[in-house]
Design an enzyme around this catalytic site. Sequence first.
Site, PDB file in Angstrom:
ATOM      1  N   HIS A  80     -12.177   1.459  -4.552  1.00 37.62           N
ATOM      2  CA  HIS A  80     -11.353   0.637  -5.448  1.00 37.62           C
ATOM      3  C   HIS A  80     -12.107  -0.642  -5.828  1.00 37.62           C
ATOM      4  CE1 HIS A  80      -7.309   2.573  -4.633  1.00 37.62           C
ATOM      5  NE2 HIS A  80      -8.035   3.073  -3.648  1.00 37.62           N
ATOM      6  N   TYR A 115       0.870  -1.177   0.000  1.00 39.06           N
ATOM      7  CA  TYR A 115       0.000   0.000   0.000  1.00 39.06           C
ATOM      8  C   TYR A 115       0.909   1.229   0.000  1.00 39.06           C
ATOM      9  CZ  TYR A 115      -3.411   3.450   1.616  1.00 39.06           C
ATOM     10  OH  TYR A 115      -4.204   4.563   1.732  1.00 39.06           O
ATOM     11  N   ASP A 174      -2.160  -1.527  -3.957  1.00 35.60           N
ATOM     12  CA  ASP A 174      -2.536  -0.163  -4.309  1.00 35.60           C
ATOM     13  C   ASP A 174      -1.251   0.638  -4.356  1.00 35.60           C
ATOM     14  OD1 ASP A 174      -3.427   2.379  -4.606  1.00 35.60           O
ATOM     15  OD2 ASP A 174      -4.615   2.445  -2.749  1.00 35.60           O
TER      16      ASP A 174
END
Length: 262
Positions: free
Chosen positions: A253, A107, A150
């Site tokens: 998302h 992330y 991500d």
Amino acid sequence: MPFTIATWNINSVRLREGLVAKLLTDEAPDILCLQECKAPVDKMPLQAFAALGYTHCVARGQKGYNGVAILSKLPIEDAGDRDFATLGHARHVAARLENGVTIHNFYVPAGGDIPDREQNPKFGQKLDFLTDMQHWFAAERPHKAILVGDLNIAPREDDVWSHKQLLKIVSHTPIEVEQLGRTQEAGRFVDITRQDIPQGLLYSWWSYRAADWDAADKGRRLDHVWATPDIAGAAHSSRVLRDARGWEQPSDHAPVFATFDL
DNA sequence: ATGGTAGACGCTCTA
């Protein structure tokens, strides 16, 4: 033995436990990597996922922010974590499958609104995080590795709804795109999603702030699946589950999938 | 040029 892996920024795993369960039930990936769990590990609803067959898990969490987890139907062992850019954030965790494949779940910091590290320290932290990733992968020389997560950067012109309008918007600035490219090169990673879907607009994130995200379709491809060249040829069937963005009380998302015949 | 929404935590930060 083929396995399917998915990556999804869930934006609170506690609030969206039911959506995770729906994904695990309906799509049944062998491995699901979550980001933005927004909870310490002991507050993540891992027993509920275990009850659906995802009995193996490695996770890192913290109160309120960040947090990453790898849920698996296949046996995995904890392969550690790293504190890139020394932020003290739970933004990375790794797991190893019995076939020797290592999975990195990332992330990357979003980086704030202003793309200038002098005016906005968060942007500097994002660039530093990527630089640390480069140094680590250059030293590590990863093999049989999959990197998902991500990454908060949409690198290609067709990864955003308007290349021109997003050139100065954090997530698509030239300096970020260059940094992401260097990170990919440092580990010799292949972009599996674009290997499978080489042409056309492709997004995995749509802002909550749009009145009608589906109609406006002002998306960005922030969520990625990469693999080292020794296993990249085994990958196929990449897809974005756009439908999930339209589920009740959704994450901003959508999950991204890939299958590896290994 | 601006503001729009969402979540966690606790009266503000992060995305």
